[in-house]
Motif scaffolding. Structure first.
Motif, PDB file in Angstrom:
ATOM      1  N   ALA A  77       0.869  -1.229   0.081  1.00 51.62           N
ATOM      2  CA  ALA A  77       0.008  -0.167  -0.011  1.00 51.62           C
ATOM      3  C   ALA A  77       0.805   1.176   0.088  1.00 51.62           C
ATOM      4  O   ALA A  77       0.284   2.348  -0.536  1.00 51.62           O
ATOM      5  N   ASP A  78       1.963   1.180   0.556  1.00 50.15           N
ATOM      6  CA  ASP A  78       3.040   2.368   0.590  1.00 50.15           C
ATOM      7  C   ASP A  78       4.103   2.296  -0.484  1.00 50.15           C
ATOM      8  O   ASP A  78       4.612   3.215  -0.725  1.00 50.15           O
ATOM      9  N   SER A  79       3.465   1.548  -1.593  1.00 52.57           N
ATOM     10  CA  SER A  79       4.440   1.763  -2.760  1.00 52.57           C
ATOM     11  C   SER A  79       4.774   2.839  -3.501  1.00 52.57           C
ATOM     12  O   SER A  79       3.847   3.561  -3.541  1.00 52.57           O
ATOM     13  N   GLY A  80       5.847   3.320  -3.877  1.00 53.43           N
ATOM     14  CA  GLY A  80       6.123   4.618  -4.217  1.00 53.43           C
ATOM     15  C   GLY A  80       6.277   5.794  -3.504  1.00 53.43           C
ATOM     16  O   GLY A  80       6.218   6.775  -3.748  1.00 53.43           O
ATOM     17  N   SER A  81       6.344   5.581  -2.074  1.00 58.44           N
ATOM     18  CA  SER A  81       6.485   6.568  -1.091  1.00 58.44           C
ATOM     19  C   SER A  81       7.571   7.179  -1.083  1.00 58.44           C
ATOM     20  O   SER A  81       8.674   6.570  -1.485  1.00 58.44           O
ATOM     21  N   GLU A  82       7.543   8.396  -0.485  1.00 60.44           N
ATOM     22  CA  GLU A  82       8.863   8.977  -0.104  1.00 60.44           C
ATOM     23  C   GLU A  82       9.631   8.253   0.799  1.00 60.44           C
ATOM     24  O   GLU A  82      10.887   8.208   0.679  1.00 60.44           O
ATOM     25  N   PHE A  83       9.028   7.744   1.698  1.00 59.93           N
ATOM     26  CA  PHE A  83       9.725   6.769   2.924  1.00 59.93           C
ATOM     27  C   PHE A  83      10.380   5.675   2.001  1.00 59.93           C
ATOM     28  O   PHE A  83      11.561   5.421   2.406  1.00 59.93           O
ATOM     29  N   LEU A  84       9.775   4.958   1.307  1.00 61.38           N
ATOM     30  CA  LEU A  84      10.540   3.732   0.620  1.00 61.38           C
ATOM     31  C   LEU A  84      11.599   4.192  -0.279  1.00 61.38           C
ATOM     32  O   LEU A  84      12.506   3.619  -0.456  1.00 61.38           O
ATOM     33  N   GLU A  85      11.330   5.423  -1.010  1.00 59.90           N
ATOM     34  CA  GLU A  85      12.571   5.906  -1.842  1.00 59.90           C
ATOM     35  C   GLU A  85      13.721   6.237  -1.017  1.00 59.90           C
ATOM     36  O   GLU A  85      14.865   5.626  -1.256  1.00 59.90           O
ATOM     37  N   GLY A  86      13.438   6.832   0.141  1.00 64.89           N
ATOM     38  CA  GLY A  86      14.538   7.121   0.840  1.00 64.89           C
ATOM     39  C   GLY A  86      15.402   5.857   1.609  1.00 64.89           C
ATOM     40  O   GLY A  86      16.557   5.742   1.666  1.00 64.89           O
ATOM     41  N   ALA A  87      14.508   5.025   2.152  1.00 58.31           N
ATOM     42  CA  ALA A  87      15.028   3.520   2.328  1.00 58.31           C
ATOM     43  C   ALA A  87      15.990   2.795   1.446  1.00 58.31           C
ATOM     44  O   ALA A  87      16.999   2.502   1.596  1.00 58.31           O
ATOM     45  N   VAL A  88      15.275   2.979  -0.051  1.00 55.94           N
ATOM     46  CA  VAL A  88      16.050   2.316  -1.044  1.00 55.94           C
ATOM     47  C   VAL A  88      17.422   3.103  -1.250  1.00 55.94           C
ATOM     48  O   VAL A  88      18.410   2.635  -1.419  1.00 55.94           O
ATOM     49  N   ARG A  89      16.997   4.453  -1.247  1.00 63.17           N
ATOM     50  CA  ARG A  89      18.622   5.238  -1.254  1.00 63.17           C
ATOM     51  C   ARG A  89      19.572   4.851  -0.268  1.00 63.17           C
ATOM     52  O   ARG A  89      20.803   4.765  -0.526  1.00 63.17           O
ATOM     53  N   TYR A  90      19.106   4.922   0.828  1.00 61.73           N
ATOM     54  CA  TYR A  90      19.945   4.534   2.079  1.00 61.73           C
ATOM     55  C   TYR A  90      20.717   3.142   1.795  1.00 61.73           C
ATOM     56  O   TYR A  90      21.869   3.153   2.187  1.00 61.73           O
ATOM     57  N   TYR A  91      19.906   2.302   1.522  1.00 55.54           N
ATOM     58  CA  TYR A  91      20.259   0.962   1.360  1.00 55.54           C
ATOM     59  C   TYR A  91      21.288   0.841   0.521  1.00 55.54           C
ATOM     60  O   TYR A  91      22.395   0.198   0.665  1.00 55.54           O
ATOM     61  N   GLY A  92      20.927   1.414  -0.724  1.00 54.10           N
ATOM     62  CA  GLY A  92      21.931   1.471  -1.969  1.00 54.10           C
ATOM     63  C   GLY A  92      23.122   1.869  -1.617  1.00 54.10           C
ATOM     64  O   GLY A  92      24.261   1.633  -2.143  1.00 54.10           O
ATOM     65  N   GLU A  93      23.024   3.271  -1.247  1.00 51.31           N
ATOM     66  CA  GLU A  93      24.223   3.942  -0.881  1.00 51.31           C
ATOM     67  C   GLU A  93      25.125   3.274   0.046  1.00 51.31           C
ATOM     68  O   GLU A  93      26.270   3.451  -0.224  1.00 51.31           O
ATOM     69  N   THR A  94      24.553   2.610   1.138  1.00 53.89           N
ATOM     70  CA  THR A  94      25.397   1.899   1.925  1.00 53.89           C
ATOM     71  C   THR A  94      26.117   0.845   1.325  1.00 53.89           C
ATOM     72  O   THR A  94      27.385   0.705   1.557  1.00 53.89           O
TER      73      THR A  94
END
Length: 174
Positions: free
Chosen positions: A77-94
């Motif tokens: 239900a939260d697909s495409g949210s700002e939260f998930l985008e940020g989590a993806v960015r943080y995980y990927g950047e880590t």
């Protein structure tokens, strides 16, 4: 050659086979990475979160994700949210900062049903025959479904194995 040079070389190679929409998307994604992460950190991370792009901080990110999503339906239900985008960015950047890997993106068109289509991904900095990919959103979906600690760090093994296998092959050439 240092890691930044290696990453740049592989990004240049990727761009040769990318569609123009994919190149444009990835350029935008990378261009505002720092600003988006900073905004996400301020808005969504709890006080005292170890925001240092360490592998250990991924355990804290898991806690934040699991508190936010009780089950897969919450996550979907939260697909495409700002939260998930940020989590993806943080995980990927880590992963990118700790391992030899880079961001990738494919755009095969809106009607193509492929789990790698139109989602940010992390690719090992290896030749194609060794390259492996992590799709952070898929990892998060698995984390929410299984609710097992350590998934984010464990999945980094995909990249580590690809790098190791490529290195073994180079060693065996000599």
């Amino acid at each position: 050659m240092n890691n930044a040079e290696i990453e740049e070389r592989y990004l240049r190679e990727d761009r040769q086979s990318m569609t123009e929409p994919a190149r444009q998307w990835l350029d935008r994604w990378l261009a505002d990475m720092d600003d988006r992460l900073e905004s996400w950190k301020v808005r969504y991370l709890p006080e005292g979160f170890r925001y240092d792009f360490s592998m250990e901080s991924l355990d804290l990110l898991e806690e934040v994700i699991l508190r936010r999503y009780q089950d897969e339906s919450d996550f979907e239900a939260d697909s495409g949210s700002e939260f998930l985008e940020g989590a993806v960015r943080y995980y990927g950047e880590t992963l990118r900062k700790r391992l030899s890997c880079r961001w990738g993106y494919q755009d095969m068109g809106p009607d193509v049903s492929n789990p790698f289509n139109r989602v940010p991904q992390i690719r090992s900095n290896t030749r194609d025959e060794y390259m492996d990919v992590i799709v952070p959103l898929h990892v998060f979906d698995y984390l929410v479904a299984e609710r097992q600690p350590g998934v984010l760090q464990k999945m980094s093994g995909v990249i580590t194995r690809a790098l190791h296998n490529a290195e073994l092959d180079v060693d065996n050439l000599g």
